[in-house]
Design an enzyme around this catalytic site. Structure first.
Site, PDB file in Angstrom:
ATOM      1  N   THR A 150     -33.648 -18.104  -1.276  1.00 45.57           N
ATOM      2  CA  THR A 150     -34.395 -19.364  -1.254  1.00 45.57           C
ATOM      3  C   THR A 150     -35.295 -19.504  -2.480  1.00 45.57           C
ATOM      4  O   THR A 150     -35.952 -18.557  -2.899  1.00 45.57           O
ATOM      5  CB  THR A 150     -35.247 -19.441   0.017  1.00 45.57           C
ATOM      6  OG1 THR A 150     -34.383 -19.360   1.147  1.00 45.57           O
ATOM      7  CG2 THR A 150     -36.046 -20.725   0.084  1.00 45.57           C
ATOM      8  N   GLY A 189     -38.815 -12.220   2.405  1.00 43.70           N
ATOM      9  CA  GLY A 189     -39.647 -11.271   3.129  1.00 43.70           C
ATOM     10  C   GLY A 189     -39.685  -9.913   2.454  1.00 43.70           C
ATOM     11  O   GLY A 189     -38.718  -9.511   1.787  1.00 43.70           O
ATOM     12  N   GLU A 433     -33.282 -19.243   7.277  1.00 43.17           N
ATOM     13  CA  GLU A 433     -31.831 -18.998   7.364  1.00 43.17           C
ATOM     14  C   GLU A 433     -31.054 -20.297   7.569  1.00 43.17           C
ATOM     15  O   GLU A 433     -30.043 -20.345   8.257  1.00 43.17           O
ATOM     16  CB  GLU A 433     -31.503 -18.004   8.486  1.00 43.17           C
ATOM     17  CG  GLU A 433     -32.172 -16.650   8.353  1.00 43.17           C
ATOM     18  CD  GLU A 433     -31.953 -16.004   6.999  1.00 43.17           C
ATOM     19  OE1 GLU A 433     -30.899 -16.252   6.379  1.00 43.17           O
ATOM     20  OE2 GLU A 433     -32.826 -15.252   6.554  1.00 43.17           O
TER      21      GLU A 433
END
Length: 671
Positions: A150, A189, A433
């Site tokens: 992303t 993350g 996601e």
């Protein structure tokens, strides 16, 4: 046998209102728990893992509601590092069912989760040589991985990613750049402060030609002092709505070079002279996301809904308010039909999604085996399923958790109830996601293709063969009991899904034939297409629930209560979407009266087993972290006990001397 959580009871003992609910169970809670786990042996194994984790003080969550962001991050990293030692000491396997049990037990409050996605990416997309090099390093935590896809300017639309990887034939390296601010990787993350390496997705350029998005292994921090590598700017994106323990990061790249061997090359590679070679579909580069979408459903959506149902239903069985009849004591709020209408459909949904999750994992495992053998035929269906069900399940679970929170009234708003943290975390699952609207439209694209193929007499995947079924006439139901027959409500769901898909296809075709550009035509149909994708996934979920119930053992009343839940899930879907089911005339207004009557009857039936049904989820008190949902039902004592632990009650009031005291003294002097 009572769940593990019963050991955490307060001195007051079991709340008699909860005890009476459990005595009235129409089925064996222990056998249902074993059925959900996949057998009594799995239940024993899971409970042993929970016992080992929860008895270890390192994993204590006792003060989680009073921690700062830094404290949560540090605790999450400490648990993650310690967990690796624990896994080795206990002889647990890294890829076995133990990992799932550990994740469920720790409720996601653990760092380095993306390390597993990093490894999965390499395992799925890497060559044998790359797997042999990187997986042992990652397994032994000699490196810590993340997953950088992303960007600040692009998320679900992967083709629009702006990070570039230009091949330099002279040095046999790829030169990676984030050429503008919108190309910056944003949200990965474990990247903000933890990761040393990442799988980064970038547009591949060779000899000036773009070959689309490809994954590369990139080192972002030094293994000596953890400082950023040359050309790498990396950091934490700051506080979020939740996930304060997770160091979601940003990543800028300026002429960062990686060797040619670092492009994951199981299905494609750039040869030394710059020749680009591919084996199979380019869409295989998105397979990691397909895998992740399916893997997150249980821990990030279904389990939180199960927990929310457990908390809200137990609380509703001990919370008494107002009187149903004059002269009687205040009623349990679970006895009010409106409370049942809020909570019991969420309970049925949790069970429905448990079974569809099992189905999706079976579908994925079969597809993964095919892909490993370089057979990509199942990829479109797998992608459509992972997209549509990720959207359907996360949306329904998010809505369900919010309903549970509001059904607990004012106490539900307290962090100590455990419900706000479930809600703020689960709502993110609708976004990461893949944003859900985009995912549903990807499923819709698959459905339209299949509908057109089926209309032309061509073969389509088994899951969509119903699209070629001939439209039937009126529903034959004459009595409310007829709507407890699965063939009756399944036909209604099938009819609705076929109508929505076929009408969307017809509108799309009409627009294109009338001269509208096909992309504009698609955009003009997207509201209907999204609805069609939801209807398809809803139908498959109901159908799968029916089949799962039929395959259950009928001993100890389990199949009977599951049939009631299945019927409730199906009828609630009709009750809540009346217009869509009435639209083509298969169901009439008279039928809807029968559906409503049957649905309301089921609420009263399932209410009798509501507490045992959430007990069967087998969450410990420590896992729930809820003052409202503990096994013993001692709600008010626990709320007061936990509130006393707040640091604000252990220290002085800094505002008193600065502001309140002068205010009070000034006011008093004027008086």
């Amino acid at each position: 046998m009572a769940p593990l959580g019963s050991r955490d009871a307060l001195p007051g003992g079991m709340n008699p209102d909860l005890a009476s609910e459990r005595l009235a169970a129409s089925f064996s809670v222990e056998l249902l728990t074993a059925s959900l786990d996949g057998g009594a042996e799995r239940t024993r194994g899971r409970r042993a893992i929970v016992e080992a984790i929860e008895s270890d003080p390192v994993f204590s969550q006792e003060n989680q509601y009073f921690q700062s962001q830094n404290e949560k991050y540090e605790a999450a990293v400490r648990r993650a590092v310690y967990l690796q030692k624990k896994i080795r000491a206990m002889g647990w396997t890294q890829n076995g069912p133990e990992v799932q049990d550990i994740c469920r037990c720790l409720s996601g409050d653990i760092a380095l989760v993306l390390h597993r996605v990093f490894m999965r990416s390499i395992s799925v997309l890497g060559s044998d040589k790359q797997i042999a090099k990187w997986i042992p390093l990652a397994t032994d935590y000699q490196i810590i991985g993340s997953y950088a896809q992303t960007e600040l300017g692009h998320g679900t639309y992967l083709q629009g990613l702006e990070t570039t990887a230009v091949f330099d034939t002279a040095t046999q390296e790829f030169i990676l750049n984030t050429p503008k601010i919108s190309a910056m990787k944003w949200w990965p993350g474990d990247m903000g402060r933890s990761a040393t390496h990442t799988v980064v997705f970038a547009q591949l350029y060779v000899h000036g030609k773009c070959y689309g998005v490809h994954p590369f292994i990139l080192q972002i921090r030094s293994l000596e002092d953890h400082s950023p590598r040359p050309g790498v700017t990396v950091g934490d994106i700051g506080p979020k709505m939740d996930f304060q323990h997770a160091d979601n990061g940003f990543l800028l790249l300026q002429n960062v070079r990686v060797p040619r061997e670092n492009m994951l090359s199981k299905f494609c590679e750039v040869q030394p002279d710059g020749t680009y070679v591919r084996w199979g579909s380019q869409k295989i580069n998105y397979f990691t996301m397909t895998s992740v979408r399916i893997s997150i459903l249980s821990d990030e959506a279904i389990v939180p809904l199960m927990k929310a149902c457990t908390i809200a239903i137990r609380y509703s069985a001990v919370r008494r308010q107002s009187k149903l009849k004059p002269g009687e004591q205040e009623a349990k709020i679970l006895d009010y039909q409106t409370q049942q209408q809020k909570l019991l459909p969420q309970l049925a949904t949790a069970y429905a999604f448990h079974f569809i999750n099992t189905y999706l994992h079976e579908l994925f495992n079969k597809g993964y085996q095919d892909i490993q053998a370089k057979n990509f035929d199942s990829l479109p269906e797998l992608h459509a399923f992972s997209s549509g069900f990720k959207a359907l399940i996360t949306q329904h679970c998010t809505s369900g958790v919010e309903i549970c929170l509001r059904a607990c009234g004012g106490h539900g708003y307290s962090l100590l109830s455990g419900l706000p943290s479930l809600y703020t975390r689960i709502i993110a699952s609708c976004i990461y996601e893949g944003e859900n609207t985009v995912l549903l439209l990807q499923t819709a694209r698959f459905l339209i293709k299949c509908f057109m193929a089926a209309s032309a007499g061509q073969r389509v995947p088994p899951s969509v063969t119903y699209l070629s079924s001939v439209k039937s006439g009126k529903c034959p139901a004459k009595d409310k009991s007829d709507f407890l027959r699965p063939e009756i409500y399944l036909k209604a769901y099938e009819q609705m899904a076929v109508r929505l898909v076929s009408s969307s296809a017809a509108k799309l075709q009409h627009l294109i034939q009338s001269g509208v550009d096909k992309h504009d035509a698609w955009n003009q149909c997207t509201v209907q297409l999204e609805k069609a994708a939801k209807a398809h996934c809803h139908y498959i979920t109901v159908k799968n629930f029916v089949e799962a119930v039929e395959n259950l053992d009928n001993k100890a009343g389990i199949q009977k209560i599951m049939k009631h839940l299945c019927d409730l899930f199906a009828l609630h879907g009709i009750f809540s979407n009346v217009g869509d089911f009435l639209y083509d005339g298969h169901l009439t207004a008279a039928h809807m009266d029968l559906v409503t009557a049957s649905y309301l009857d089921l609420l009263a039936v399932i209410r009798k087993d509501a507490v045992p049904l959430v007990d069967a989820f087998d969450f410990t008190d420590k896992s729930l972290s809820s003052a409202l949902g503990s096994y013993d039902g001692q709600v008010y004592q626990r709320l007061y006990e936990w509130a006393q632990k707040s640091p604000t009650n252990q220290q002085g009031n800094p505002a008193y001397d600065k502001y309140l005291k002068p205010l009070l003294q000034n006011t008093l002097s004027k008086l």
